[in-house]
Design an enzyme around this catalytic site. Structure first.
Site, PDB file in Angstrom:
ATOM      1  N   LYS A  87       0.817  -1.221   0.000  1.00  0.00           N
ATOM      2  CA  LYS A  87       0.000   0.000   0.000  1.00  0.00           C
ATOM      3  C   LYS A  87       0.850   1.270   0.000  1.00  0.00           C
ATOM      4  O   LYS A  87       2.010   1.266   0.393  1.00  0.00           O
ATOM      5  CB  LYS A  87      -0.993  -0.025   1.162  1.00  0.00           C
ATOM      6  CG  LYS A  87      -2.156  -0.955   0.807  1.00  0.00           C
ATOM      7  CD  LYS A  87      -3.400  -0.734   1.588  1.00  0.00           C
ATOM      8  CE  LYS A  87      -4.500  -1.610   0.971  1.00  0.00           C
ATOM      9  NZ  LYS A  87      -5.668  -1.739   1.825  1.00  0.00           N
ATOM     10  N   ARG A 116      -4.600  -9.896   3.746  1.00  0.00           N
ATOM     11  CA  ARG A 116      -4.815  -9.821   2.294  1.00  0.00           C
ATOM     12  C   ARG A 116      -3.511  -9.360   1.664  1.00  0.00           C
ATOM     13  O   ARG A 116      -3.096  -8.230   1.890  1.00  0.00           O
ATOM     14  CB  ARG A 116      -5.955  -8.854   1.998  1.00  0.00           C
ATOM     15  CG  ARG A 116      -6.349  -8.769   0.537  1.00  0.00           C
ATOM     16  CD  ARG A 116      -7.503  -7.786   0.355  1.00  0.00           C
ATOM     17  NE  ARG A 116      -7.867  -7.655  -1.039  1.00  0.00           N
ATOM     18  CZ  ARG A 116      -7.229  -6.864  -1.896  1.00  0.00           C
ATOM     19  NH1 ARG A 116      -6.206  -6.143  -1.507  1.00  0.00           N
ATOM     20  NH2 ARG A 116      -7.615  -6.809  -3.151  1.00  0.00           N
TER      21      ARG A 116
HETATM   22  C1  8Y7 Z   1      -8.391  -3.966   0.721  1.00  0.00           C
HETATM   23  C2  8Y7 Z   1      -9.425  -4.685   0.101  1.00  0.00           C
HETATM   24  C3  8Y7 Z   1      -8.287  -3.579  -1.401  1.00  0.00           C
HETATM   25  C4  8Y7 Z   1      -8.273  -4.053   2.141  1.00  0.00           C
HETATM   26  C5  8Y7 Z   1     -10.176  -5.530   2.094  1.00  0.00           C
HETATM   27  C6  8Y7 Z   1      -5.207  -2.631  -2.445  1.00  0.00           C
HETATM   28  C7  8Y7 Z   1     -10.237  -4.951  -2.227  1.00  0.00           C
HETATM   29  C8  8Y7 Z   1      -6.462  -1.917  -2.649  1.00  0.00           C
HETATM   30  N1  8Y7 Z   1      -7.684  -3.296  -0.233  1.00  0.00           N
HETATM   31  N2  8Y7 Z   1     -10.303  -5.462   0.764  1.00  0.00           N
HETATM   32  N3  8Y7 Z   1      -9.345  -4.421  -1.227  1.00  0.00           N
HETATM   33  N4  8Y7 Z   1      -9.189  -4.844   2.774  1.00  0.00           N
HETATM   34  N5  8Y7 Z   1     -11.021  -6.275   2.813  1.00  0.00           N
HETATM   35  O1  8Y7 Z   1      -4.232  -1.896  -2.132  1.00  0.00           O
HETATM   36  O2  8Y7 Z   1      -7.430  -3.432   2.795  1.00  0.00           O
HETATM   37  O3  8Y7 Z   1      -5.082  -3.839  -2.588  1.00  0.00           O
HETATM   38  S1  8Y7 Z   1      -7.857  -2.960  -2.961  1.00  0.00           S
END
Ligand code: 8Y7
Length: 264
Positions: A209, A243
């Site tokens: 990020k 994630r």
């Molecule tokens: C997150 C996410 C993204 C997160 C959850 C990226 C879809 C942006 N970030 N879902 N999604 N939590 N639950 O940097 O932090 O991957 S997209």
């Protein structure tokens, strides 16, 4: 949870499964298979980029990107599939195609999303976001970020319970980087245990990020060490699902963390 993006404009692995504008199912399947071999328990599939400035997608585009992949991965690999969507029709279609979990960065706030999610019977991750993806980073503001994020998630849990999604089916996520300054993100990570009520699992998404980019001065391709450090810090503070883009490296870190931190 390993990230499998099907959008042509994702910030970190954008376009990698695209060949002349259309999704290459075999390449995406191979990537999913690799993440499972590396130790992922869940594959997160998304068809809408939440990156600021990303092209908005129509419901049909999202269905076209997500459903064939959910079908292919669930039938051929038998993996637990999470679908990153805020769109009710995508939730229903993904569940019918074999998805095992819903991941909504809008915490089921779109009209019809609560009801659609309830009808699937699947577990749901509710994420906090301040504002909308296109503008959320312009001037995020909180008086007490931890209390406000916790309060919002508690409200959304209640809304879920009212439509018949029991607490035992919910996962909560503070939404790192979604309408948050670096100070907000750091405060949320520092006090991560306080974001969710006792007994409700937490998911953390910190991988690659931009806060890592800003805090350390690193481009996306240089963010693995920072991502691993934050993954471990989140795990130590109670995150149950991480994630991530880099599954093998994160699994190594978590294996060691668990060996050190196991109860004696
Ligand atoms: C997150 C996410 C993204 C997160 C959850 C990226 C879809 C942006 N970030 N879902 N999604 N939590 N639950 O940097 O932090 O991957 S997209």
């Amino acid at each position: 949870m390993g990230v499998l993006n099907t959008t042509p404009d994702s910030f970190s692995d954008g376009g990698s499964y695209y060949r002349s504008g259309s999704l290459d199912l075999d390449m995406a399947l191979a990537r999913a298979e690799q993440m499972l071999r590396e130790g992922a328990a869940i594959i997160d599939i998304g068809g809408e980029s939440t990156r600021p400035g990303a092209e908005p997608v129509t419901e049909q585009q999202e269905l076209d990107r997500v459903v064939p992949l959910v079908e292919a991965i669930s039938s051929r690999l038998g993996a637990l599939i999470s679908v990153d969507t805020s769109t009710p029709a995508v939730m229903s279609a993904a569940a019918a195609a074999g998805a095992g979990m819903l991941n909504d960065v809008r915490a089921l706030e779109r009209p019809g999303a609560l009801e659609a999610a309830a009808a699937t019977g699947l577990p749901v991750c509710l994420m906090h976001m301040q504002g909308q993806p296109g503008t959320m980073q312009q001037a995020p503001e909180y008086s007490d970020v931890v209390a406000e994020v916790r309060g919002y998630l508690q409200h959304r849990m209640q809304a879920c319970e009212e439509v018949g999604i029991p607490r035992s089916r919910l996962i909560l996520d503070p939404g790192f980087g979604f309408g948050k300054t670096d100070e907000h993100n750091l405060a949320l990570l520092r006090k991560l245990e306080r974001v969710a009520p006792e007994g409700t699992p937490l998911l953390a998404g910190l991988s690659r990020k931009s806060m890592i980019g800003r805090l350390l001065g690193r481009e996306v391709s240089e963010r693995l060490p920072g991502s691993l450090a934050l993954a471990m810090l989140a795990a130590q503070r109670g995150a149950r699902i991480l994630r991530v883009h880099d599954v093998a490296a994160t699994v190594d870190v978590l294996r060691l963390q668990q060996l050190v931190d196991r109860p004696d």
